[in-house]
Design a protein around this motif. Sequence first.
Motif, PDB file in Angstrom:
ATOM      1  N   VAL A  34       0.916  -1.058  -0.161  1.00 17.89           N
ATOM      2  CA  VAL A  34      -0.065  -0.218  -0.801  1.00 17.89           C
ATOM      3  C   VAL A  34       0.889   1.203   0.332  1.00 17.89           C
ATOM      4  O   VAL A  34       2.472   1.219   0.750  1.00 17.89           O
ATOM      5  CB  VAL A  34      -0.939  -0.249   1.124  1.00 17.89           C
ATOM      6  N   LEU A  36       0.617   4.504   0.791  1.00 11.58           N
ATOM      7  CA  LEU A  36      -0.528   5.384   1.946  1.00 11.58           C
ATOM      8  C   LEU A  36       0.022   6.791   2.059  1.00 11.58           C
ATOM      9  O   LEU A  36       0.932   6.594   2.234  1.00 11.58           O
ATOM     10  CB  LEU A  36      -0.497   4.610   3.410  1.00 11.58           C
ATOM     11  N   VAL A 197      -6.788   4.478   5.581  1.00 10.31           N
ATOM     12  CA  VAL A 197      -6.322   3.751   6.392  1.00 10.31           C
ATOM     13  C   VAL A 197      -6.771   2.596   6.863  1.00 10.31           C
ATOM     14  O   VAL A 197      -6.178   1.369   6.943  1.00 10.31           O
ATOM     15  CB  VAL A 197      -5.942   4.449   8.503  1.00 10.31           C
ATOM     16  N   ALA A 200      -5.990   0.715   3.816  1.00  8.35           N
ATOM     17  CA  ALA A 200      -4.674   0.064   4.127  1.00  8.35           C
ATOM     18  C   ALA A 200      -4.641  -0.821   4.913  1.00  8.35           C
ATOM     19  O   ALA A 200      -4.005  -1.558   4.633  1.00  8.35           O
ATOM     20  CB  ALA A 200      -3.798   1.151   3.903  1.00  8.35           C
ATOM     21  N   TYR A 201      -5.125  -0.897   6.211  1.00 16.14           N
ATOM     22  CA  TYR A 201      -4.520  -1.953   7.649  1.00 16.14           C
ATOM     23  C   TYR A 201      -5.593  -3.164   7.168  1.00 16.14           C
ATOM     24  O   TYR A 201      -5.028  -3.845   6.985  1.00 16.14           O
ATOM     25  CB  TYR A 201      -5.269  -0.831   8.435  1.00 16.14           C
ATOM     26  N   GLY A 204      -3.463  -4.049   3.305  1.00 16.93           N
ATOM     27  CA  GLY A 204      -1.868  -4.562   3.179  1.00 16.93           C
ATOM     28  C   GLY A 204      -1.147  -5.803   3.530  1.00 16.93           C
ATOM     29  O   GLY A 204      -1.464  -6.183   4.985  1.00 16.93           O
ATOM     30  N   LYS A 206       2.918  -4.648   2.891  1.00 16.29           N
ATOM     31  CA  LYS A 206       3.931  -3.580   3.193  1.00 16.29           C
ATOM     32  C   LYS A 206       3.332  -2.296   3.301  1.00 16.29           C
ATOM     33  O   LYS A 206       2.448  -2.119   1.405  1.00 16.29           O
ATOM     34  CB  LYS A 206       5.075  -4.387   2.147  1.00 16.29           C
ATOM     35  N   PHE A 207       3.717  -1.387   4.057  1.00 17.87           N
ATOM     36  CA  PHE A 207       3.466  -0.363   3.442  1.00 17.87           C
ATOM     37  C   PHE A 207       4.199   0.721   3.339  1.00 17.87           C
ATOM     38  O   PHE A 207       5.155   0.646   4.474  1.00 17.87           O
ATOM     39  CB  PHE A 207       2.812   0.493   5.211  1.00 17.87           C
ATOM     40  N   ILE A 209       4.570   5.244   3.691  1.00 19.51           N
ATOM     41  CA  ILE A 209       4.072   6.512   3.813  1.00 19.51           C
ATOM     42  C   ILE A 209       4.609   7.035   3.881  1.00 19.51           C
ATOM     43  O   ILE A 209       5.510   7.863   3.979  1.00 19.51           O
ATOM     44  CB  ILE A 209       3.962   5.784   5.197  1.00 19.51           C
ATOM     45  N   ASP A 221       2.568  -3.933   9.929  1.00 21.56           N
ATOM     46  CA  ASP A 221       1.597  -3.130  10.187  1.00 21.56           C
ATOM     47  C   ASP A 221       2.313  -2.513  11.676  1.00 21.56           C
ATOM     48  O   ASP A 221       1.248  -1.705  11.663  1.00 21.56           O
ATOM     49  CB  ASP A 221       0.903  -4.984  11.181  1.00 21.56           C
TER      50      ASP A 221
END
Length: 266
Positions: A34, A36, A197, A200-201, A204, A206-207, A209, A221
């Motif tokens: 994601v 984000l 969010v 996304a949470y 996903g 892997k994030f 930002i 996470d």
Amino acid sequence: MDYIEVNNLNFNYNDDIKALNKVSFSIKKGEKVVILGANGSGKSTLIQHLNGLLKPQQGSILIDGEKICSKNVARVRQKLGIVFDNPEDQIVASTVGEDVAFGPRNMGLNNGEVEERVNKSLSAVGISGLKDEYPFNLSFGQKKKVVIAGVLAMNPQIIVFDEPFAGLDPVSNQNMLNILKVLNDKGHTLIIATHDVDIAYTWGEKFLIFQEGMLLKVGGDDVFYDKRLLEHAGLTSPTLIRVFEGTDICVKSVSVANKILRERLR
Ligand SMILES: Nc1ncnc2c1ncn2[C@@H]1O[C@H](COP(=O)(O)OP(=O)(O)OP(=O)(O)O)[C@@H](O)[C@H]1O
């Protein structure tokens, strides 16, 4: 070797708006990633670099070991497909079937192969019955599915979705999650860009930002438990984490409970 490598990417609009600022990251095959960030953080600008629609002013992007340049951009677009947020920008033909056929035809496939890909892709997103319809008369969610079918028909290994859930009703939301699940189970690398969010949470693994063109953090996470990071990025905690705030339940228990919940929601 990583599947996607972005190295020190810089991009300014009109010489003064720094849309991407020294962005570097890598993505492995099969990951669910994601991008984000709040509005204006650079997500769309980054996505447009991933298939060569925008050229880096500085830095480079490698897809499957190949640096994107004018010579290989057509090949890159067969490997990496993008579903943009506004489906009307991507629809090009006067019937759904012809629209989905556009990509495979341009790839030089014969009529039989094109037809097979069109039927398979329409069926994958559940709109086989709309094949002869005029796409611009369809609902927003249906148009979105037409565009997804068009991208699937090219069979790209990597698929990028810009705000895939925006404007969808709850059932279409669940359909979208199902489509993403099937694609991920088949081994596709999936990337979503969003400011949401909760989505996304939930989805996903892997994030990345972003804030004002800068990549603040790449993580799992754990990024959602870092309040200072989220605040800096102009984001809030996901609802699934916020409901536990002010309770005696420790972060570890919240994380374990949410893992189970998220598996169910995906
Ligand atoms: N065509 C353009 N010309 C000038 N500035 C632009 C252009 N496109 C984007 N920008 C600016 O670049 C920055 C990053 O925009 P971008 O659209 O990449 O962000 P985003 O994270 O996708 O935002 P959103 O969530 O609102 O779609 C913003 O400051 C935006 O105003």
